[in-house]
Design an enzyme around this catalytic site. Sequence first.
Site, PDB file in Angstrom:
ATOM      1  N   GLU A 107      26.758  28.821  39.763  1.00 27.75           N
ATOM      2  CA  GLU A 107      27.972  29.627  39.900  1.00 27.75           C
ATOM      3  C   GLU A 107      28.139  30.080  41.348  1.00 27.75           C
ATOM      4  O   GLU A 107      27.159  30.396  42.012  1.00 27.75           O
ATOM      5  CB  GLU A 107      27.828  30.846  38.973  1.00 27.75           C
ATOM      6  CG  GLU A 107      29.078  31.642  38.748  1.00 27.75           C
ATOM      7  CD  GLU A 107      28.864  32.787  37.743  1.00 27.75           C
ATOM      8  OE1 GLU A 107      28.317  32.552  36.636  1.00 27.75           O
ATOM      9  OE2 GLU A 107      29.237  33.915  38.084  1.00 27.75           O
ATOM     10  N   ASP A 109      30.543  32.875  43.307  1.00 25.81           N
ATOM     11  CA  ASP A 109      31.438  33.977  42.916  1.00 25.81           C
ATOM     12  C   ASP A 109      32.117  34.715  44.046  1.00 25.81           C
ATOM     13  O   ASP A 109      31.451  35.133  45.001  1.00 25.81           O
ATOM     14  CB  ASP A 109      30.615  35.101  42.257  1.00 25.81           C
ATOM     15  CG  ASP A 109      30.087  34.749  40.905  1.00 25.81           C
ATOM     16  OD1 ASP A 109      30.665  33.908  40.254  1.00 25.81           O
ATOM     17  OD2 ASP A 109      29.067  35.358  40.524  1.00 25.81           O
ATOM     18  N   GLU A 111      34.199  38.337  43.657  1.00 28.44           N
ATOM     19  CA  GLU A 111      34.695  39.353  42.722  1.00 28.44           C
ATOM     20  C   GLU A 111      35.281  40.476  43.546  1.00 28.44           C
ATOM     21  O   GLU A 111      34.684  40.916  44.526  1.00 28.44           O
ATOM     22  CB  GLU A 111      33.558  39.912  41.844  1.00 28.44           C
ATOM     23  CG  GLU A 111      33.098  38.953  40.781  1.00 28.44           C
ATOM     24  CD  GLU A 111      32.110  39.583  39.798  1.00 28.44           C
ATOM     25  OE1 GLU A 111      31.938  40.806  39.793  1.00 28.44           O
ATOM     26  OE2 GLU A 111      31.498  38.812  39.042  1.00 28.44           O
TER      27      GLU A 111
END
Length: 286
Positions: A107, A109, A111
């Site tokens: 993953e 990311d 955010e």
Amino acid sequence: MTNNIMGFLSRTSSVLVVIISCCLVGVALAGNFYEEFSLTWGGPRAQISNGGRQLSLSLDNTSGSGFESKKEYLFGKIDMQLKLVSGNSAGTVTAYYLSSKGNKHDEIDFEFLGNLSGDPYILHTNVFSQGKGGREQQFYLWFDPTQDFHTYSIIWVPHHIVFLVDNTPIRVFQNSESIGVPFPKNQPMRIHSSLWNADNWATRGGLVKTDWSKAPFTAYYRGFNSIGFPNSSPSPSSKSFSDGNWEAKELDTKARRRVRWVQKNFMIYNYCADLKRFPQSLPPEC
Ligand SMILES: *[C@@H]1O[C@H](CO)[C@@H](O)[C@H](O)[C@H]1NC(C)=O
Ligand SMILES: *[C@@H]1O[C@H](CO)[C@@H](O)[C@H](O)[C@H]1NC(C)=O
């Protein structure tokens, strides 16, 4: 004769009109949200509009919403423009990330942790490889991400992962397999995004709660672009990273200077500097 020429010209120009309009449509369709993405949850809170050129996600007191890409990617450069929840966005999180499936998933990311009006968002980044994350770096931004669209990009190639904001590299995660750190490189990933309530941790560590009287909260997306790069051979291009050769094995001096500028002025958390968390020794890639 003249008539023939006129006829020829008018036929030619209508052909040209057809060609031009076809190609303009072609350009407009590049990155079309209807073609590239599926709305995965949140019902009517996720919406594609403007002929596929814009997408929005909303959060209210019953649900958030989300979407994912139809395609899977294995290496590439992926750009998306986002305009984040404006006003009082405290407690909300807008996640924009690449992820594979399964329990040993990879993953990458971004955010965005919301905040009270006028207080800064936090841009949180992380990299998971084979199910293991814990590699957080967090930043403030040098602009208000709720006023305009800004481009958030991920460059994922076999030798590193680069996070960029408006083409400024903010973080580089090197491939450190040579010292035993797994690097995401075998599992294809989809692009995902979601907007949800995380007021138990997002804003000032959970101190500031979501103000539901301000709902619905909405984030906007446009300008999606992806370029695949399906093999690991070094690019023959002699252009440097800063000149647009994003497959370059290394960042050039200018790009490295940009990363240092961001990290010096805007980075507020770096797992690689967290000696309280890793009292014995920092993770090897640090
Ligand atoms: C959610 O918001 C709506 C509209 O403001 C309100 O009528 C409803 O009571 C709220 N529901 C809950 C569970 O708080
Ligand atoms: C919100 O604002 C406060 C006060 O400026 C700041 O400490 C915090 O880092 C900001 N961001 C988040 C997501 O909490």
